[in-house]
Design an enzyme around this catalytic site. Structure first.
Site, PDB file in Angstrom:
ATOM      1  N   GLU A 152      12.478   1.722  -8.578  1.00  0.00           N
ATOM      2  CA  GLU A 152      12.342   1.046  -9.829  1.00  0.00           C
ATOM      3  C   GLU A 152      11.046   1.370 -10.126  1.00  0.00           C
ATOM      4  O   GLU A 152      10.058   1.753  -9.646  1.00  0.00           O
ATOM      5  CB  GLU A 152      12.425  -0.357  -9.219  1.00  0.00           C
ATOM      6  CG  GLU A 152      13.852  -0.972  -8.785  1.00  0.00           C
ATOM      7  CD  GLU A 152      13.897  -2.400  -8.540  1.00  0.00           C
ATOM      8  OE1 GLU A 152      14.722  -2.805  -8.897  1.00  0.00           O
ATOM      9  OE2 GLU A 152      12.745  -2.882  -8.120  1.00  0.00           O
ATOM     10  N   CYS A 175       5.489  -8.379   1.505  1.00  0.00           N
ATOM     11  CA  CYS A 175       5.935  -7.503   0.503  1.00  0.00           C
ATOM     12  C   CYS A 175       7.419  -7.207   0.793  1.00  0.00           C
ATOM     13  O   CYS A 175       7.840  -6.931   1.844  1.00  0.00           O
ATOM     14  CB  CYS A 175       5.221  -5.914   0.381  1.00  0.00           C
ATOM     15  SG  CYS A 175       5.859  -4.927  -0.780  1.00  0.00           S
ATOM     16  N   CYS A 192       4.769  -7.793  -8.790  1.00  0.00           N
ATOM     17  CA  CYS A 192       4.167  -7.119  -7.449  1.00  0.00           C
ATOM     18  C   CYS A 192       4.994  -7.750  -6.428  1.00  0.00           C
ATOM     19  O   CYS A 192       5.083  -8.867  -6.006  1.00  0.00           O
ATOM     20  CB  CYS A 192       2.544  -7.475  -7.449  1.00  0.00           C
ATOM     21  SG  CYS A 192       1.684  -7.208  -8.490  1.00  0.00           S
ATOM     22  N   CYS A 218       4.075   0.863 -14.349  1.00  0.00           N
ATOM     23  CA  CYS A 218       3.833   0.682 -12.678  1.00  0.00           C
ATOM     24  C   CYS A 218       4.928   1.718 -12.127  1.00  0.00           C
ATOM     25  O   CYS A 218       6.015   1.429 -12.283  1.00  0.00           O
ATOM     26  CB  CYS A 218       4.359  -0.619 -12.237  1.00  0.00           C
ATOM     27  SG  CYS A 218       3.914  -0.979 -10.587  1.00  0.00           S
ATOM     28  N   CYS A 264       3.810  -4.306   5.374  1.00  0.00           N
ATOM     29  CA  CYS A 264       3.142  -5.477   4.987  1.00  0.00           C
ATOM     30  C   CYS A 264       3.858  -6.661   4.747  1.00  0.00           C
ATOM     31  O   CYS A 264       5.064  -6.632   4.256  1.00  0.00           O
ATOM     32  CB  CYS A 264       2.594  -5.400   3.654  1.00  0.00           C
ATOM     33  SG  CYS A 264       1.484  -3.659   3.648  1.00  0.00           S
ATOM     34  N   CYS A 297       9.191   1.860   1.668  1.00  0.00           N
ATOM     35  CA  CYS A 297       7.880   2.075   2.141  1.00  0.00           C
ATOM     36  C   CYS A 297       7.874   2.068   3.661  1.00  0.00           C
ATOM     37  O   CYS A 297       8.452   1.261   4.180  1.00  0.00           O
ATOM     38  CB  CYS A 297       7.202   1.010   1.679  1.00  0.00           C
ATOM     39  SG  CYS A 297       5.257   0.897   1.990  1.00  0.00           S
TER      40      CYS A 297
HETATM   41  N1  SAH Z   1       1.305   0.656  -1.238  1.00  0.00           N
HETATM   42  C1  SAH Z   1       0.344   0.410  -2.077  1.00  0.00           C
HETATM   43  C2  SAH Z   1       1.094   0.397  -3.533  1.00  0.00           C
HETATM   44  C3  SAH Z   1       1.828  -0.711  -3.806  1.00  0.00           C
HETATM   45  S1  SAH Z   1       1.127  -1.833  -4.769  1.00  0.00           S
HETATM   46  C4  SAH Z   1      -0.531  -0.526  -1.941  1.00  0.00           C
HETATM   47  O1  SAH Z   1      -0.332  -1.109  -0.836  1.00  0.00           O
HETATM   48  O2  SAH Z   1      -1.554  -0.844  -2.633  1.00  0.00           O
HETATM   49  C5  SAH Z   1       1.732  -3.241  -4.773  1.00  0.00           C
HETATM   50  C6  SAH Z   1       0.673  -4.509  -4.837  1.00  0.00           C
HETATM   51  O3  SAH Z   1       1.464  -5.345  -4.945  1.00  0.00           O
HETATM   52  C7  SAH Z   1      -0.317  -4.242  -3.604  1.00  0.00           C
HETATM   53  O4  SAH Z   1      -1.539  -4.731  -3.926  1.00  0.00           O
HETATM   54  C8  SAH Z   1       0.571  -5.098  -2.710  1.00  0.00           C
HETATM   55  O5  SAH Z   1      -0.284  -5.610  -1.747  1.00  0.00           O
HETATM   56  C9  SAH Z   1       0.998  -6.336  -3.898  1.00  0.00           C
HETATM   57  N2  SAH Z   1       2.134  -7.238  -3.543  1.00  0.00           N
HETATM   58  C10 SAH Z   1       2.941  -6.769  -2.454  1.00  0.00           C
HETATM   59  N3  SAH Z   1       3.752  -7.743  -2.153  1.00  0.00           N
HETATM   60  C11 SAH Z   1       3.312  -8.718  -3.107  1.00  0.00           C
HETATM   61  C12 SAH Z   1       3.904 -10.052  -3.309  1.00  0.00           C
HETATM   62  N4  SAH Z   1       5.038 -10.441  -2.707  1.00  0.00           N
HETATM   63  N5  SAH Z   1       3.333 -10.704  -4.262  1.00  0.00           N
HETATM   64  C13 SAH Z   1       2.189 -10.481  -4.923  1.00  0.00           C
HETATM   65  N6  SAH Z   1       1.837  -9.118  -4.574  1.00  0.00           N
HETATM   66  C14 SAH Z   1       2.254  -8.438  -3.662  1.00  0.00           C
END
Ligand code: SAH
Length: 371
Positions: free
Chosen positions: A93, A120, A341, A106, A117, A113
């Site tokens: 996406e 996420c 995000c 984005c 985390c 991935c």
């Molecule tokens: N792997 C990289 C790129 C992903 S960026 C990283 O970790 O930075 C996506 C951003 O959205 C990251 O800061 C991630 O931590 C955040 N994110 C992930 N899941 C989320 C959620 N459910 N709500 C808000 N932010 C989230």
């Protein structure tokens, strides 16, 4: 049989080598980059400043192959999300976020991935593979073209690119760096280094290397002010704990005192959003040139987390501001089409199941033809 080279896989340097090996002048690389990336041309025959014989030769040894757009969704707030199918049927996406004075794209770096985390939803998809250079830059190609031919109300064009889609960009280092080169190349997209941002969960050795080979802006997914909590939220922290991560951050923009790292901090109700956490955060960020982005948590099915209440987020922000840390709360965008995000999943199987729940305001447009 000769292997077919996808020209989208080649940054200017690689394109230069490609044409030199064909016995052509290096400036052909610039011409072809401009055709593909600036004029959106996919047809070799249309590249009229190449000789007919070169065009014929190219046609037998190259392709210009893009991911296929299988869904094009527009959120109530104008955020737009494309679901792209790759050659092996995996889907990724890409999201476009229009704002008053800019348009942010984005971009994804991997299918799924490998990091897990806990907050996420991409993590729940598991990991399939790294994206190729063509698949990464192809997302930019597609967005630029779709937005150019658009007459929607939010018809901004791309002014900023963030590597914040699916995947951990630093675990696909070479391809991501090459694709970012193309984003910044004047013969391709010509974005300034301040308008291309890589976001990472903190792969320390790769981050160190990035500082040596690329000048893009940096965002770090911090999310917790101590190792105990960060181990739970961002498990890669067990391998690269805060002390090591912050040490690299401290020196990251050494050469340019005006540049700041964006520290991303997702606001999880009762987990990492208390004043005590803000206090710890201020302490560990001391002396590091940062700005903090608070991200209201975006929920997804089966998550154990909740978004912090707005008052808690505001309080946390004010606490950091008082300590002199530039802090903003990121606006949640595109939630109704799961484009916010941490909501990107990109699997067709899941999509068909989930799409019934989506409140897609504009129609879902299945688009086949982009010239
Ligand atoms: N792997 C990289 C790129 C992903 S960026 C990283 O970790 O930075 C996506 C951003 O959205 C990251 O800061 C991630 O931590 C955040 N994110 C992930 N899941 C989320 C959620 N459910 N709500 C808000 N932010 C989230």
């Amino acid at each position: 049989m000769q292997t077919i080279t996808n020209l989208l896989d080649l940054n200017r340097e690689a394109m230069g080598v490609f044409f030199t090996e064909l016995g052509e002048k290096p400036y052909r690389a610039q011409q072809v980059m401009q055709w593909i990336h600036q004029r959106g041309v996919k047809d070799i025959d249309a590249m009229s400043n190449l000789s007919v014989s070169l065009r014929e030769r190219l046609k037998s040894i190259v392709s210009i192959e893009l991911p296929e757009v299988v869904l094009d969704q527009v959120s109530a707030d104008g955020t737009r999300k494309w679901l792209l199918r790759l050659k092996d049927n995996n889907c990724i996406e890409t999201v476009f976020i229009p704002e008053a004075n800019r348009g942010t794209l984005c971009v994804s770096s991997q299918v799924g991935c490998a990091l897990n985390c806990s907050f996420c939803s991409t993590a729940q998809q598991g990991f399939s593979r790294n994206l190729t250079v063509a698949e990464i830059i192809g997302q930019v190609w597609i967005a630029v073209r779709y937005l150019a031919g658009e007459s929607l109300r939010h018809d901004h064009s791309v002014s900023n690119i963030v590597m914040m889609g699916m995947g951990e960009p630093l675990l696909n280092f070479e391809n991501v760096v090459q694709a970012m080169d193309m984003m910044m190349d004047d013969f391709a997209y010509g974005f300034s280094k301040r308008r291309v941002t890589l976001s990472t969960s903190g792969i320390v050795p790769a981050l160190q290397k990035l500082s040596e080979v690329s000048e893009v802006a940096l965002a770090v997914s911090l999310h917790a002010p101590n190792d105990e909590l960060r181990n739970q939220l961002v498990p890669i922290n067990k391998k690269y704990p805060l002390k090591e991560l912050l040490a690299v951050c401290r020196d990251y923009f050494k050469g340019d005192s005006r540049r700041r790292i964006t520290m991303e901090y997702v606001m999880l109700d009762g987990i990492n959003d208390q004043v005590e956490h803000a206090r710890q955060l201020i302490k560990i960020l001391q002396g590091i040139p940062v700005k903090v982005n608070l991200i209201p948590f975006n929920p997804f099915p089966n998550t154990r987390y909740r978004r912090s209440p707005q008052v808690t987020i505001d309080k946390f922000r004010d606490y950091l501001l008082k300590a002199g840390i530039n802090t903003i709360t990121r606006k949640t965008r595109g939630e109704d089409i799961d484009a916010a995000c941490g909501q990107l999943v990109g699997r067709v199987q899941d999509r068909s199941h989930r799409s019934r729940q989506h409140k897609i305001i504009s129609a879902v447009v299945a688009l086949s033809a982009v010239s």
